[in-house]
Write an enzyme that holds these catalytic residues in place. Structure first.
Site, PDB file in Angstrom:
ATOM      1  N   HIS A  53       1.008  -1.008  -0.079  1.00  0.00           N
ATOM      2  CA  HIS A  53      -0.184   0.393   0.105  1.00  0.00           C
ATOM      3  C   HIS A  53       0.886   0.827  -0.141  1.00  0.00           C
ATOM      4  CE1 HIS A  53      -3.515   2.897   1.469  1.00  0.00           C
ATOM      5  NE2 HIS A  53      -4.175   2.137   0.895  1.00  0.00           N
ATOM      6  N   ILE A  59       2.106   4.557   1.802  1.00  0.00           N
ATOM      7  CA  ILE A  59       1.311   6.043   2.083  1.00  0.00           C
ATOM      8  C   ILE A  59       0.236   4.723   3.134  1.00  0.00           C
ATOM      9  CG2 ILE A  59      -1.097   6.917   2.212  1.00  0.00           C
ATOM     10  CD1 ILE A  59      -0.480   7.062  -0.901  1.00  0.00           C
ATOM     11  N   GLY A  62      -6.172   3.869   4.836  1.00  0.00           N
ATOM     12  CA  GLY A  62      -6.709   5.432   6.219  1.00  0.00           C
ATOM     13  C   GLY A  62      -7.346   4.446   7.754  1.00  0.00           C
ATOM     14  N   VAL A  63      -8.116   3.217   7.162  1.00  0.00           N
ATOM     15  CA  VAL A  63      -8.933   2.544   7.684  1.00  0.00           C
ATOM     16  C   VAL A  63      -7.850   2.274   9.052  1.00  0.00           C
ATOM     17  CG1 VAL A  63     -10.169   1.430   6.408  1.00  0.00           C
ATOM     18  CG2 VAL A  63      -7.615   0.258   7.080  1.00  0.00           C
ATOM     19  N   GLU A  67      -7.629   3.109  13.446  1.00  0.00           N
ATOM     20  CA  GLU A  67      -7.575   2.536  14.465  1.00  0.00           C
ATOM     21  C   GLU A  67      -6.504   3.056  15.041  1.00  0.00           C
ATOM     22  OE1 GLU A  67      -7.388  -1.207  16.841  1.00  0.00           O
ATOM     23  OE2 GLU A  67      -8.791  -1.092  15.039  1.00  0.00           O
TER      24      GLU A  67
END
Length: 153
Positions: A53, A59, A62-63, A67
């Protein structure tokens, strides 16, 4: 309730069960009871999600930022309620108004600012508002609800 205002990695691991590669907060500072706190994550290239990723443009997903905010909230509440070594578990119930504003890359220091919107000692359902920043730039914002599975006294 305790007077602790900071949780280093040792205390964090005594409060929440997360471990590598899914422990996403290095320390929690500025803890004000169970009302607010600031979590810190040093983002490094050796984290496993950067392999895919994205290749050539790492990067932080986002999850995982959301978290990290949730783990900060759990440590804040766990510190305030003396949950070290008590096997507290926390489960997402909802993630609302989540927005991503800036990419988070290796070398960044991600700071998560959390506030409790709803929740009280002994309660199971808590709601938090979080903002994740790199320096003065907002990386993500979210409100989320979690169930705190607190062990019996």
């Amino acid at each position: 309730m305790t007077e602790a205002t900071r949780a280093g990695i040792d205390l964090i691991q005594r409060i929440i069960p997360h471990r590598y590669p899914f422990l996403l907060v290095d320390r929690v500072e500025d803890i004000v009871g169970y009302q607010s706190a600031r979590g810190v994550k040093n983002v490094t290239m050796n984290e496993p999600h950067f392999q895919g990723h994205f290749p050539g443009k790492p990067i932080m997903p986002g999850v995982t930022i959301v978290e990290a905010m949730a783990q900060t909230a759990a440590v804040m509440v766990g510190t305030a309620l003396n949950m070290a070594d008590r096997d507290m578990l926390v489960y997402f119930m909802a993630i609302d108004t989540c927005k991503f504003r800036r990419m988070v890359e290796p070398g960044d220091v991600l700071e998560m600012y959390l506030e409790t919107m709803r929740g009280k000692p002994g309660g199971k359902v808590w709601k938090f508002a979080g903002t994740a920043k790199v320096g003065d730039e907002v990386a993500a914002e979210a409100e989320f609800t979690a169930m705190m599975d607190l062990p019996k006294e």
